[in-house]
Structures are given as C-alpha cells and as structure tokens.
Write a protein that holds these residues in place. Structure first.
Motif, PDB file in Angstrom:
ATOM      1  N   VAL A 104       0.528  -1.016  -0.215  1.00 51.11           N
ATOM      2  CA  VAL A 104       0.084   0.077  -0.206  1.00 51.11           C
ATOM      3  C   VAL A 104       0.823   1.289  -0.134  1.00 51.11           C
ATOM      4  CG1 VAL A 104      -1.746   1.255   1.168  1.00 51.11           C
ATOM      5  CG2 VAL A 104      -1.716  -1.103   1.292  1.00 51.11           C
ATOM      6  N   ASN A 105       0.774   2.025  -1.014  1.00 49.21           N
ATOM      7  CA  ASN A 105       1.648   3.270  -1.172  1.00 49.21           C
ATOM      8  C   ASN A 105       1.144   4.425  -0.077  1.00 49.21           C
ATOM      9  OD1 ASN A 105      -0.352   4.475  -2.515  1.00 49.21           O
ATOM     10  ND2 ASN A 105       0.548   4.311  -4.383  1.00 49.21           N
ATOM     11  N   GLY A 106       1.761   5.484  -0.125  1.00 40.45           N
ATOM     12  CA  GLY A 106       1.421   6.414   0.946  1.00 40.45           C
ATOM     13  C   GLY A 106       0.194   7.250   0.573  1.00 40.45           C
ATOM     14  N   ALA A 107      -0.259   7.156  -0.752  1.00 39.78           N
ATOM     15  CA  ALA A 107      -1.635   7.360  -1.181  1.00 39.78           C
ATOM     16  C   ALA A 107      -2.623   6.402  -0.962  1.00 39.78           C
ATOM     17  CB  ALA A 107      -1.561   7.776  -2.680  1.00 39.78           C
TER      18      ALA A 107
ATOM     19  N   LYS B 291       0.667  -0.714 -13.654  1.00 37.07           N
ATOM     20  CA  LYS B 291       1.682  -1.318 -13.226  1.00 37.07           C
ATOM     21  C   LYS B 291       2.658  -0.377 -12.206  1.00 37.07           C
ATOM     22  CE  LYS B 291       2.535  -5.213 -16.287  1.00 37.07           C
ATOM     23  NZ  LYS B 291       1.729  -4.826 -17.180  1.00 37.07           N
ATOM     24  N   HIS B 292       3.112  -0.850 -11.128  1.00 44.54           N
ATOM     25  CA  HIS B 292       3.785   0.074 -10.207  1.00 44.54           C
ATOM     26  C   HIS B 292       5.247   0.594 -10.982  1.00 44.54           C
ATOM     27  CE1 HIS B 292       6.682   1.324  -6.913  1.00 44.54           C
ATOM     28  NE2 HIS B 292       5.713   1.483  -6.360  1.00 44.54           N
ATOM     29  N   ASN B 293       5.684   1.629 -10.853  1.00 41.42           N
ATOM     30  CA  ASN B 293       6.733   2.268 -11.904  1.00 41.42           C
ATOM     31  C   ASN B 293       8.031   1.466 -11.492  1.00 41.42           C
ATOM     32  OD1 ASN B 293       7.018   3.533  -9.224  1.00 41.42           O
ATOM     33  ND2 ASN B 293       7.435   5.475 -10.031  1.00 41.42           N
TER      34      ASN B 293
ATOM     35  N   TYR C  79       4.640  -5.067  -9.493  1.00 44.85           N
ATOM     36  CA  TYR C  79       3.405  -4.966  -8.925  1.00 44.85           C
ATOM     37  C   TYR C  79       2.295  -4.209  -9.549  1.00 44.85           C
ATOM     38  CZ  TYR C  79       5.444  -6.523  -4.286  1.00 44.85           C
ATOM     39  OH  TYR C  79       6.111  -7.401  -3.410  1.00 44.85           O
ATOM     40  N   ALA C  80       1.109  -4.463  -9.527  1.00 40.19           N
ATOM     41  CA  ALA C  80       0.167  -3.711 -10.150  1.00 40.19           C
ATOM     42  C   ALA C  80      -1.129  -3.420  -9.404  1.00 40.19           C
ATOM     43  CB  ALA C  80      -0.467  -4.382 -11.499  1.00 40.19           C
TER      44      ALA C  80
END
Length: 108
Positions: free
Chosen positions: A50-53, A75-77, A81-82
């Motif tokens: 889980v990202n900060g957003a 996809k995650h940069n 992960y997607a």
C-alpha cells in the motif's frame, strides 16, 4: 510503498488495515510500515503493498497477469506489482482470489 523518508498517511494506514482484515481467511498475513506505506506479507513473503496515497498493489506473476490486464490495471513504476482495481478491492471473495494468486510461487 512510497519513497524512502516519505510520511505515513492516514489513507495508507486505513487501506493496509482494511486489506489485512479482508485477507483474514489466509493464514500468516501481516503488515509492516515501509517508506511511507505498508508491505503486506504472507508467511514473511511480501505479496502486496500500500503506497502513501492508500493505493493497493499486488505482486504480478504468471498466475495473475491476465487478471490485471483485463482491468488495464497500471503497474507500479519500479516494482513487479500492479494496482488492485477498486471493484476487486471492494469484493472480499474476489480480493481473496487475487491475493492467493499473488502469494502463489512463480512458475519456473
């Protein structure tokens, strides 16, 4: 997960808590604060983040790539992960199915 040194947000904490709770049917689920977000683990193997957003990502592999492609999930940069589509995240049974595929070992 975000950048090193990023601040933890309430959104990230809420989504990580909701994800861990929603995956309660899978043994060994845990979370760990990492770079302004959370790593989500099964038996100490990271399979989600889980990202900060507050966006939830699952690890990509041969078992689940078609699922993400069907939703055109970005996809995650930087990592394999997607982004979990909102419809999947909100459907407990579907989320469990997708999580189990992300946890599965990659095929060699």
């Amino acid at each position: 997960m975000g950048e090193k040194g990023a601040k933890m947000t309430r959104e990230a904490s809420q989504v990580a808590e909701e994800l861990v709770k929603g995956l309660g049917g899978i043994e060994g689920i845990s979370s760990k604060k990492m770079f302004g977000g959370y790593g989500i683990f099964c038996q100490k193997k990271m399979f989600a983040m889980v990202n900060g957003a507050g966006e939830c990502y699952l690890k990509l592999n041969e078992d689940n790539k078609a699922d993400f492609d069907a939703y055109q999930a970005p996809k995650h940069n930087r990592m394999p992960y997607a982004l979990v589509p909102k419809e999947v995240f909100e459907n407990k049974e579907l989320l469990l199915t997708w999580a189990n595929k992300a946890i599965a070992p990659p095929l060699n």
